[in-house]
Design a protein around this motif. Structure first.
Motif, PDB file in Angstrom:
ATOM      1  N   LEU A 145     -10.886  -1.553   7.204  1.00  0.00           N
ATOM      2  CA  LEU A 145     -10.669  -0.747   6.013  1.00  0.00           C
ATOM      3  C   LEU A 145      -9.177  -0.574   5.767  1.00  0.00           C
ATOM      4  CD1 LEU A 145     -12.911   0.631   4.293  1.00  0.00           C
ATOM      5  CD2 LEU A 145     -12.216   2.790   5.322  1.00  0.00           C
ATOM      6  N   VAL A 146      -8.745  -0.900   4.538  1.00  0.00           N
ATOM      7  CA  VAL A 146      -7.348  -0.674   4.143  1.00  0.00           C
ATOM      8  C   VAL A 146      -7.337   0.494   3.152  1.00  0.00           C
ATOM      9  CG1 VAL A 146      -5.280  -1.638   3.067  1.00  0.00           C
ATOM     10  CG2 VAL A 146      -6.772  -3.097   4.459  1.00  0.00           C
ATOM     11  N   VAL A 147      -6.573   1.539   3.489  1.00  0.00           N
ATOM     12  CA  VAL A 147      -6.611   2.788   2.733  1.00  0.00           C
ATOM     13  C   VAL A 147      -5.211   3.108   2.210  1.00  0.00           C
ATOM     14  CG1 VAL A 147      -7.117   5.261   2.881  1.00  0.00           C
ATOM     15  CG2 VAL A 147      -8.455   3.609   4.247  1.00  0.00           C
ATOM     16  N   ARG A 148      -5.139   3.493   0.938  1.00  0.00           N
ATOM     17  CA  ARG A 148      -3.885   4.087   0.465  1.00  0.00           C
ATOM     18  C   ARG A 148      -3.952   5.566   0.844  1.00  0.00           C
ATOM     19  NH1 ARG A 148      -1.188   4.730  -5.571  1.00  0.00           N
ATOM     20  NH2 ARG A 148       0.874   5.389  -4.796  1.00  0.00           N
ATOM     21  N   TYR A 149      -3.170   5.920   1.863  1.00  0.00           N
ATOM     22  CA  TYR A 149      -3.314   7.237   2.472  1.00  0.00           C
ATOM     23  C   TYR A 149      -2.493   8.298   1.749  1.00  0.00           C
ATOM     24  CZ  TYR A 149      -4.376  10.387   6.331  1.00  0.00           C
ATOM     25  OH  TYR A 149      -4.854  11.418   7.093  1.00  0.00           O
ATOM     26  N   GLY A 150      -1.358   7.904   1.204  1.00  0.00           N
ATOM     27  CA  GLY A 150      -0.496   8.828   0.473  1.00  0.00           C
ATOM     28  C   GLY A 150       0.318   8.061  -0.528  1.00  0.00           C
ATOM     29  N   GLY A 151       1.440   8.618  -0.990  1.00  0.00           N
ATOM     30  CA  GLY A 151       2.272   7.952  -1.988  1.00  0.00           C
ATOM     31  C   GLY A 151       2.649   6.539  -1.610  1.00  0.00           C
ATOM     32  N   ASP A 152       3.408   6.369  -0.505  1.00  0.00           N
ATOM     33  CA  ASP A 152       3.772   5.019  -0.053  1.00  0.00           C
ATOM     34  C   ASP A 152       3.279   4.760   1.360  1.00  0.00           C
ATOM     35  OD1 ASP A 152       5.469   6.848   1.140  1.00  0.00           O
ATOM     36  OD2 ASP A 152       7.196   5.502   1.155  1.00  0.00           O
ATOM     37  N   GLU A 153       2.215   5.468   1.728  1.00  0.00           N
ATOM     38  CA  GLU A 153       1.626   5.306   3.060  1.00  0.00           C
ATOM     39  C   GLU A 153       0.269   4.615   2.966  1.00  0.00           C
ATOM     40  OE1 GLU A 153       3.375   8.978   5.733  1.00  0.00           O
ATOM     41  OE2 GLU A 153       1.470   9.244   4.700  1.00  0.00           O
ATOM     42  N   PHE A 154       0.047   3.716   3.896  1.00  0.00           N
ATOM     43  CA  PHE A 154      -1.238   3.022   4.003  1.00  0.00           C
ATOM     44  C   PHE A 154      -1.797   3.269   5.399  1.00  0.00           C
ATOM     45  CE2 PHE A 154       1.042   0.849   0.687  1.00  0.00           C
ATOM     46  CZ  PHE A 154       0.076   0.517  -0.242  1.00  0.00           C
ATOM     47  N   LEU A 155      -3.111   3.223   5.502  1.00  0.00           N
ATOM     48  CA  LEU A 155      -3.775   3.382   6.797  1.00  0.00           C
ATOM     49  C   LEU A 155      -4.779   2.246   6.938  1.00  0.00           C
ATOM     50  CD1 LEU A 155      -4.425   5.139   9.353  1.00  0.00           C
ATOM     51  CD2 LEU A 155      -6.195   6.238   7.953  1.00  0.00           C
TER      52      LEU A 155
END
Length: 535
Positions: free
Chosen positions: A456-466
């Motif tokens: 799973l590729v997640v946009r976690y915040g503004g310029d953060e990915f998880l």
């Protein structure tokens, strides 16, 4: 008068014949059918009745027939005109039978049916042996009369049981004002094996079948193949059929959503709309059709067609009914039997009601499909980041919960990679938000392409990915993270004249810590790397 008599005879409403001066000059098909196998004595009765009518002009003369048939009397009317005597001879129907024909048809051919008045006089009976039982078995008639009298007193349906000739009969007495319709149904062991078939023609069975179908349509709102299969099985339990199709229109084709042809399933078969079979006739003409003999029907250019090899070498009874949803024909349903005249009026009524319920079910299905599409649309908005196409933080929490329970029960690990875009604020300030958005979009697409479908590729915040890597230990996760960093550094954006880099931190969830604690570890590790690289 001759013209009127001939016109009436040709209408074929009742068996009738026209005579001129005592000689028959015209007879319709119904009259021929009724008289062709009659005895010489019966022919004499006809002749004598015409003679008597001629001697009693403009007066209807009748002779009684039987209480056990459709035709109660033979009636004749003679009129003199232009020097000739014209006679119209008809079989007059039993008026009581006509009055209650609806109830009788619903119970046709299965059981003895009697119509009596409140004096217990038999007005109609479809089984002569019942009249004989009335005359010879006083105990039988006494019990029967008792059940009927209770129905008259209560003015509601009454039931009971009687014994006759070693058989047990269930009596259903239905009061209808001054008369009662009485149905006697055998319930002894030797007929119980045919119970379901016989229930079709007793009152209430149609409703029972339709209730089952409505229940199916309620439970299976979208699986048309499953709906078709269950409807076929339920109908076939009561009305034996060899072939059944549930067909929907799909553009220039007909798709058999569920089909069974002589025990061979043909679901999914597609038929061109130009294919001149009976199903296309039903859809084109928007009308129900019953073909009792497929070998003799002529409805050019439509004709019997084989969907499986050798099908047309047999004689078929075919019923086709269009499926109408809000005035639009969306398909058809077909019931077929490999024999001549396989279906009665009662069967046709059931088929038509089944088709109507399927149409209602299809309307419900369309509404549910519409709702599902809307729900999926909004769910996609809720779980997918519109800029990067990555999953949202909300969906990550939902998705992680599924694996968390498995790991706690069976063991295993999930590696989490927290990613931050280096110098992203500087990029935004220097090149503008449009370029900044392109950077995030390209990074999201690159990360998604470089991991497994199960990850799973997640946009976690503004310029953060998880990134969530299931069944992956820390060392493997680190190799994946380094590979991702390399791929991101290779991204080229024309408006950007500097290299894109990322910092990452890794932590592993094995059930010993909470998700929140594991994410904090990944976040701290990422910022340590970021500080070391002064990013």
């Amino acid at each position: 008068m001759k013209d009127f008599f001939e016109w009436f005879c040709e209408r074929n409403i009742v068996p009738s014949a026209v005579f001129i001066n005592g000689s028959q000059v015209q007879a319709n098909q119904l009259f021929t059918d009724q008289t062709i196998k009659k005895s010489t004595d019966f022919q004499t009765i006809l002749s004598d009745l015409v003679k008597e009518s001629i001697n009693n002009l403009e007066k209807t003369i009748s002779v009684p027939l039987t209480k056990c048939g459709i035709w109660k009397n033979l009636s004749c009317l003679s009129v003199k005109s232009k020097g000739s005597i014209y006679s119209l001879l008809i079989f007059a129907p039993n008026q009581v039978l006509v009055k209650y024909v609806d109830i009788i048809l619903k119970n046709q051919a299965i059981s003895p049916i009697i119509i009596v008045n409140q004096k217990m006089e038999i007005l109609f009976c479809n089984k002569p042996h019942i009249i004989k039982a009335n005359e010879s078995n006083s105990e039988f008639w006494k019990k029967l009369a008792s059940i009927i009298e209770k129905a008259f007193l209560s003015q509601s349906t009454n039931q009971g049981e009687v014994e006759v000739d070693g058989k047990t009969l269930r009596v259903i007495a239905i009061p209808m004002n001054n008369d009662a319709v009485v149905v006697l149904r055998e319930i002894t062991a030797e007929v119980m094996a045919e119970k379901r078939y016989k229930e079709l023609k007793t009152m209430g069975t149609r409703l029972s079948l339709l209730e089952e179908i409505v229940d199916i349509l309620g439970r299976e709102k979208t699986d048309l193949k499953k709906i078709g299969k269950v409807i076929y099985e339920k109908v076939n339990e009561i009305i034996p059929i060899d072939t059944f199709y549930l067909i929907l229109i799909e553009g220039e084709e007909l798709n058999i959503e569920y089909g069974i042809n002589q025990e061979k399933e043909i679901s999914g078969l597609k038929i061109s709309r130009g294919y001149r079979g009976f199903s296309n006739y039903v859809i084109d003409k928007k009308e129900m059709i019953y073909i009792p003999n497929s070998k003799t029907v002529r409805i050019d250019p439509y004709k019997p067609k084989s969907l499986i090899k050798g099908e047309t070498k047999y004689i078929w009874s075919y019923v086709g009914i269009p499926l109408n949803v809000d005035g639009q024909i969306v398909g058809a349903v077909s019931f077929q039997k490999k024999s001549i005249n396989a279906f009665s009026e009662s069967h046709l009524a059931v088929f038509e009601l089944v088709a109507k319920e399927i149409s209602v079910g299809l309307k419900v299905k369309m509404l549910f499909d519409e709702l599902d599409n809307e729900r999926n649309k909004y769910r996609k908005i809720a779980i997918t980041d519109p800029l990067t196409g990555c999953y949202t933080r909300y969906y990550f929490t939902e998705y992680f919960d599924r694996f968390q329970g498995i790991i706690e029960r069976k063991g295993g690990t999930i590696s989490l990679i927290m990613i931050d875009v280096d110098r992203f604020k500087t990029i935004n300030d220097k090149y503008g938000h449009i370029v900044g958005d392109k950077v995030l979009r390209e990074i999201g697409q690159t990360l998604t392409k470089c991991v497994r479908k199960m990850d799973l590729v997640v946009r976690y915040g503004g310029d953060e990915f998880l990134i969530m890597l299931s069944d992956t230990d820390k060392s493997k996760a680190k190799r994946i993270a380094n590979r991702l960093a390399k791929r991101v550094s290779e991204i080229i954006i024309p408006e950007l004249d500097e290299q894109i880099t990322i910092s990452f931190g890794i932590s592993v969830y094995d059930g010993s810590k909470s998700l929140e604690d594991v994410l904090k570890i990944a976040d701290r590790t990422m910022y340590k790397q970021k500080r070391r690289g002064a990013r």
